[in-house]
Design an enzyme around this catalytic site. Structure first.
Site, short mmCIF file in Angstrom:
data_model
loop_
_atom_site.label_atom_id
_atom_site.label_comp_id
_atom_site.label_asym_id
_atom_site.label_seq_id
_atom_site.Cartn_x
_atom_site.Cartn_y
_atom_site.Cartn_z
N ILE A 156 0.96 -1.03 0.03
CA ILE A 156 0.01 -0.01 -0.12
C ILE A 156 0.95 1.22 -0.07
CG2 ILE A 156 -1.66 1.60 1.38
CD1 ILE A 156 -2.76 -1.24 2.25
N ALA A 234 -4.33 2.39 8.06
CA ALA A 234 -3.75 1.26 8.42
C ALA A 234 -4.63 0.58 9.42
CB ALA A 234 -2.28 1.46 8.99
N ARG A 235 -4.19 0.54 10.76
CA ARG A 235 -4.90 -0.04 12.01
C ARG A 235 -5.08 1.02 12.93
NH1 ARG A 235 -6.88 -3.02 9.32
NH2 ARG A 235 -6.97 -5.17 9.24
N GLU A 264 -13.98 -0.82 16.66
CA GLU A 264 -14.76 -0.48 15.42
C GLU A 264 -16.20 -1.21 15.57
OE1 GLU A 264 -12.42 -1.22 11.96
OE2 GLU A 264 -11.22 0.61 12.39
N HIS A 283 -13.66 2.98 7.60
CA HIS A 283 -12.67 2.00 7.36
C HIS A 283 -13.42 1.29 6.10
CE1 HIS A 283 -10.05 -1.57 9.23
NE2 HIS A 283 -9.74 -1.27 8.13
N GLY A 285 -11.44 2.24 2.87
CA GLY A 285 -10.47 2.23 2.00
C GLY A 285 -10.04 1.30 0.98
N ALA A 286 -10.62 0.09 1.26
CA ALA A 286 -10.59 -1.08 0.37
C ALA A 286 -11.87 -1.40 -0.39
CB ALA A 286 -9.89 -2.33 1.03
#
Length: 326
Positions: A156, A234-235, A264, A283, A285-286
């Site tokens: 990424i 990321a996390r 989350e 969350h 992004g993907a």
């Protein structure tokens, strides 16, 4: 021979479903808000061959004890911090990632957050809808010529570097494995302190583990440049949310754009959300069609590779020590 595969979510891309069912797998979809107890009870109902891990369900020793025939866990993506890797290894269950499948999608989202934060798009949108016309008072800042510091340099981050350089950003990166940093894309820096002190924008792209949990705390924020921006796709656990909240209120951090959170979904009453110059996204992004197809198919292929007796791709394998234990 049929195979039983649990999917730890309510949906999966159609190409992945067709690939697995064509291989002879029967898929069981579980609710997104999944506890380990529910997963273990579901696993114990009959022979279980594989888990396709979507989202971040807790998978630990209880699940492996309930599924002694389990042969593989394939992650729909690359984050696996909710999985007990040591327990998987002890049970002889390889854990495989969809390495790189969502890289471009998340990188594109990262760049979108940088642009939105850097040009105050969300704040200006809100002000204009509230009746304010800031044309004569607002002065923005170009991102061209600014320095982007990437923490981590996996698939990424590599794509972020490509896109960022095309926009005129100067890119530098820190990784514990310096050899992974392509000097044609990013200048390697020796320490995180150097990256914090010399970056106008800090973007996180490293996994969550004991040594990275809450790495962005009050001390690291204090080492960042005045006026810096913070991006996290990321996390969530990489960030001490209270410290970021305080830095935003104090103005020592000029802005933050966060895509992931420690819990989350986060509590709507989280004090973080009261901070100024903050952009948040859930969350996703993907979550593009292309990325979901790619992640689903790679996870499916990882399952099929193991169940058909093949050797997993080392680039996707988290725990090589698990191989040969069954």
């Amino acid at each position: 021979m049929g195979y039983r595969v649990i999917v730890t979510a309510t949906r999966l891309a159609e190409p992945a479903i067709r690939r697995l069912e064509g291989f002879g797998a029967s898929l069981e979809f579980l609710d997104d808000a999944l506890t380990e107890e529910v997963l273990a009870a579901t696993a114990a109902r009959s022979r279980l061959d594989a888990i396709l891990m979507r989202n971040n369900p807790p998978i630990g020793r209880r699940v492996f004890a309930a599924a002694p025939d389990l042969r593989v866990i394939a992650k729909h993506g690359v984050g696996y911090d909710s999985l007990d890797v040591a327990a998987a290894t002890a049970a002889g269950v390889p854990v495989l990632l969809a390495t790189g499948a969502n890289a471009y999608s998340v990188a594109e989202h990262t760049i979108a957050l940088i642009l939105a934060l850097g040009r105050d798009l969300v704040r200006l949108d809100g002000r204009m809808k509230a009746g304010h016309w800031d044309k004569w008072h607002y002065s923005g800042r170009e991102i061209r010529g600014r320095r982007l510091g990437l923490v981590g340099f996996g698939a990424i981050a590599r794509q972020v570097a490509v896109l960022a350089r095309a926009l005129g950003l100067e890119v530098q990166a820190y990784s514990r494995r310096t050899e992974t940093i392509d000097p044609a894309l990013a200048r390697p820096v020796a320490t995180l302190d150097e990256l914090y002190a010399t970056s106008d924008i800090v973007s996180l792209h490293c996994p969550l583990g004991p040594d990275t949990r809450a790495m962005i705390d009050a001390a690291s924020l204090a080492r960042m440049k005045s006026g810096a921006l913070l991006i996290n796709t990321a996390r969530g656990g990489l960030i001490d949310e209270a410290a970021v909240t305080a830095a935003l209120h104090a103005g020592t951090l000029a802005g933050a754009a966060l895509e992931t959170f420690a819990a989350e979904p986060p509590d709507p009453a989280n004090p973080l959300f009261s901070a100024p110059n903050l952009i948040v996204t859930p969350h996703i992004g993907a979550h593009t069609g292309s990325a979901e197809d790619a992640m689903g198919l790679m996870a499916a292929e990882n399952i099929i590779q193991v169940l058909s007796g093949g050797t997993p791709d080392p680039a996707n394998l988290v725990n090589p020590a698990a191989l040969g234990r069954k």
